[in-house]
Design a protein around this motif. Structure first.
Motif, PDB file in Angstrom:
ATOM      1  N   ARG A 111       0.838  -1.203   0.000  1.00 55.56           N
ATOM      2  CA  ARG A 111       0.000   0.000   0.000  1.00 55.56           C
ATOM      3  C   ARG A 111       0.872   1.252   0.000  1.00 55.56           C
ATOM      4  N   VAL A 112       0.349   2.306  -0.594  1.00 54.17           N
ATOM      5  CA  VAL A 112       1.183   3.486  -0.822  1.00 54.17           C
ATOM      6  C   VAL A 112       1.424   4.295   0.458  1.00 54.17           C
ATOM      7  N   PHE A 113       0.462   4.296   1.392  1.00 55.21           N
ATOM      8  CA  PHE A 113       0.613   5.169   2.559  1.00 55.21           C
ATOM      9  C   PHE A 113       0.948   4.390   3.830  1.00 55.21           C
ATOM     10  N   GLU A 114       1.408   5.144   4.833  1.00 51.20           N
ATOM     11  CA  GLU A 114       1.802   4.545   6.099  1.00 51.20           C
ATOM     12  C   GLU A 114       0.632   3.811   6.760  1.00 51.20           C
ATOM     13  N   LYS A 115       0.991   2.833   7.595  1.00 49.18           N
ATOM     14  CA  LYS A 115       0.026   1.943   8.253  1.00 49.18           C
ATOM     15  C   LYS A 115      -0.794   1.161   7.218  1.00 49.18           C
ATOM     16  N   ASP A 116      -0.202   0.918   6.034  1.00 50.08           N
ATOM     17  CA  ASP A 116      -0.833   0.110   4.978  1.00 50.08           C
ATOM     18  C   ASP A 116      -2.193   0.652   4.548  1.00 50.08           C
ATOM     19  N   LYS A 117      -2.224   1.944   4.239  1.00 51.31           N
ATOM     20  CA  LYS A 117      -3.441   2.592   3.732  1.00 51.31           C
ATOM     21  C   LYS A 117      -3.232   2.973   2.262  1.00 51.31           C
ATOM     22  N   GLY A 118      -4.370   3.231   1.586  1.00 52.15           N
ATOM     23  CA  GLY A 118      -4.290   3.737   0.214  1.00 52.15           C
ATOM     24  C   GLY A 118      -4.180   2.632  -0.813  1.00 52.15           C
ATOM     25  N   PRO A 119      -4.050   3.021  -2.100  1.00 55.32           N
ATOM     26  CA  PRO A 119      -4.052   2.025  -3.173  1.00 55.32           C
ATOM     27  C   PRO A 119      -2.805   1.144  -3.180  1.00 55.32           C
ATOM     28  N   ASN A 120      -2.932   0.001  -3.852  1.00 59.54           N
ATOM     29  CA  ASN A 120      -1.793  -0.892  -4.024  1.00 59.54           C
ATOM     30  C   ASN A 120      -0.783  -0.298  -5.002  1.00 59.54           C
ATOM     31  N   THR A 121       0.481  -0.648  -4.780  1.00 58.07           N
ATOM     32  CA  THR A 121       1.568  -0.203  -5.656  1.00 58.07           C
ATOM     33  C   THR A 121       2.364  -1.437  -6.066  1.00 58.07           C
ATOM     34  N   GLY A 122       3.444  -1.209  -6.784  1.00 57.41           N
ATOM     35  CA  GLY A 122       4.355  -2.317  -7.084  1.00 57.41           C
ATOM     36  C   GLY A 122       5.159  -2.736  -5.869  1.00 57.41           C
ATOM     37  N   GLY A 123       5.066  -1.985  -4.774  1.00 56.98           N
ATOM     38  CA  GLY A 123       5.815  -2.305  -3.557  1.00 56.98           C
ATOM     39  C   GLY A 123       6.551  -1.078  -3.062  1.00 56.98           C
ATOM     40  N   MET A 124       6.337  -0.724  -1.792  1.00 59.64           N
ATOM     41  CA  MET A 124       6.926   0.495  -1.213  1.00 59.64           C
ATOM     42  C   MET A 124       8.148   0.206  -0.352  1.00 59.64           C
ATOM     43  N   GLY A 125       8.408  -1.081  -0.121  1.00 60.78           N
ATOM     44  CA  GLY A 125       9.546  -1.442   0.715  1.00 60.78           C
ATOM     45  C   GLY A 125       9.371  -2.876   1.171  1.00 60.78           C
ATOM     46  N   ALA A 126      10.451  -3.453   1.685  1.00 56.61           N
ATOM     47  CA  ALA A 126      10.398  -4.852   2.114  1.00 56.61           C
ATOM     48  C   ALA A 126      11.493  -5.088   3.139  1.00 56.61           C
ATOM     49  N   TYR A 127      11.319  -6.184   3.885  1.00 59.62           N
ATOM     50  CA  TYR A 127      12.401  -6.585   4.793  1.00 59.62           C
ATOM     51  C   TYR A 127      12.565  -8.094   4.718  1.00 59.62           C
TER      52      TYR A 127
END
Length: 434
Positions: free
Chosen positions: A218-234
């Motif tokens: 999700r594009v915004f913090e706390k997993d809000k908003g539309p889906n993206t290709g990925g905003m980060g990972a661990y």
């Protein structure tokens, strides 16, 4: 029997391809690296070659004239369109699944039929070609319902619907040809739980674990908003315990590879198992036929074994003869995006001070939507670059990454400051936002 002094071509231009390019450049077997078309980051390691990734004939001409010994295919689209078959037919050494195996990602219906036949745990589903079939499925299912375009849709083919009206609207758009790739849909029950990504490198006879990760879509913090290709990972993903890993392999991976074997077809390449974990049970959400992006940028910094060796063993179906070793470190990547992404965003923004940013030993900047124009760095995509780092503690790693990202001109860019929040909250007992 690997040739020393190999010329290697990497196809793609994302953060994943820059991460692969960097890892390949560390191999003692490499003479020269070419990226087709590459980005500003790959240009600093090898040579970028401006050829369309779907123009197989031009790619082949380049491979011949530059005496390329190995081709690594990064993204899904050329794989689904059959680049591996095309190059193999012309005696080119290439890593990635063939066109038939690529249907695992290229067709949601193909993947679901394997699940049905081999009793692989997945969401209840129906493959639909018309409105009547949609209505029939909706009679016996609880909402929300997931509508998926059957073919590739650049991450935009999935809609989660809370009402019948939404389902009919999303499905009729696909039936009418919203995506070039398909006019067929898969309807699914909505699974709740925690998502995780599990990676393998596979040859015709064997497979080896190739890391796991959790991605933030999700594009915004706390997993809000539309889906993206990925905003980060661990990586690694603490949710994937040893006992869960055994279940993933026995209930999902082995039956899938058996399905190919039984048809006398084989899977060879990276395999990305997209999972929903519910009450310590894995359910298959999707397969991807390549490394994830941005998961790759979190996984590859942890890899200790020579990547070119791993790929060569996979091509030779000798993965059983290699032991893949990992650093005992945690890793994270955070994506810097152009403002407006995943909607409309500005392109050709100059990345002013990128050369002045000081990186320490375990920090990496992986370029994605970037280009060098007249010796200057510019953004040309929605996801511009990734900052990755490794360490022993996810909060400290994230703080290091955020320090680097704050050095960019944030008038034009944004990033999520809470990547890894679930795990940081749960396991390491500290505040969510530094």
């Amino acid at each position: 029997n690997i040739t020393i002094n190999m010329n290697i071509a990497i196809i793609g231009n994302g953060g994943r391809e820059h991460a692969i390019c960097k890892k390949v450049s560390e191999s003692k077997f490499v003479k020269k690296i070419f990226c087709i078309p590459g980005n500003a980051g790959t240009a600093l390691i090898g040579s970028n070659i401006d050829i369309d990734i779907l123009d197989f004939n031009s790619i082949y001409k380049f491979i011949k004239s530059y005496k390329i010994n190995l081709v690594i295919v990064g993204p899904e689209e050329p794989l689904v369109k059959g680049i591996v078959d095309f190059l193999k037919k012309r005696k080119v050494r290439v890593f990635g699944p063939n066109k038939y195996a690529a249907k695992l990602e290229g067709s949601k219906a193909f993947m679901k039929k394997i699940c049905q036949e081999y009793k692989i745990p997945t969401a209840k589903f129906k493959i639909c070609n018309n409105k009547t079939q949609v209505n029939h499925f909706l009679k016996n299912i609880k909402f929300p319902v997931v509508v998926k375009a059957d073919g590739l849709a650049a991450g935009k083919g999935v809609t989660i619907c809370k009402t019948k009206h939404q389902v009919l609207k999303a499905s009729s758009q696909i039936f009418r040809g919203k995506f070039k790739s398909s006019k067929k849909i898969v309807l699914e029950e909505f699974l709740t739980g925690e998502e995780a990504s599990f990676f393998l490198v596979v040859d015709n006879k064997n497979f080896k674990f190739f890391g796991n990760a959790q991605d933030h879509k999700r594009v915004f913090e706390k997993d809000k908003g539309p889906n993206t290709g990925g905003m980060g990972a661990y990586s690694p993903a603490p949710i994937i315990t040893k006992s869960l890993e055994k279940k993933i392999i026995s209930k999902i991976v082995k039956p899938t590879l058996l399905a190919f074997k039984n048809k006398n077809k084989f899977y060879n390449g990276f395999l990305y198992v997209g999972l929903m974990i519910k009450k310590n049970e894995p359910y298959l959400i999707e397969y991807n036929i390549r490394m994830g992006d941005p998961e790759c940028q979190a996984i590859l910094p942890r890899l200790n074994t020579d990547l070119v060796t791993i790929i060569n063993k996979a091509i030779e179906n000798r993965l059983d003869s290699i032991n893949i070793k990992w650093k005992k470190k945690k890793s994270m990547t955070v994506v810097l995006c152009a403002k407006g992404y995943p909607g409309n965003y500005k392109k050709k923004i100059k990345l002013n001070n990128i050369n002045k940013i000081k990186l320490f030993k375990n920090d990496y900047i992986y370029h994605a939507g970037t280009k060098i124009i007249n010796k200057e760095f510019f953004s040309i995509g929605g996801r511009v670059l990734n900052v990755s780092s490794t360490g022993d503690n996810y909060l400290k790693i994230r703080n290091k990454i955020l320090k680097i990202l704050n050095k960019f001109d944030l008038k034009h860019f944004f990033f999520r400051r809470d990547i890894g929040w679930k795990i940081i909250d749960k396991n390491e007992n500290y505040k969510r936002f530094p």
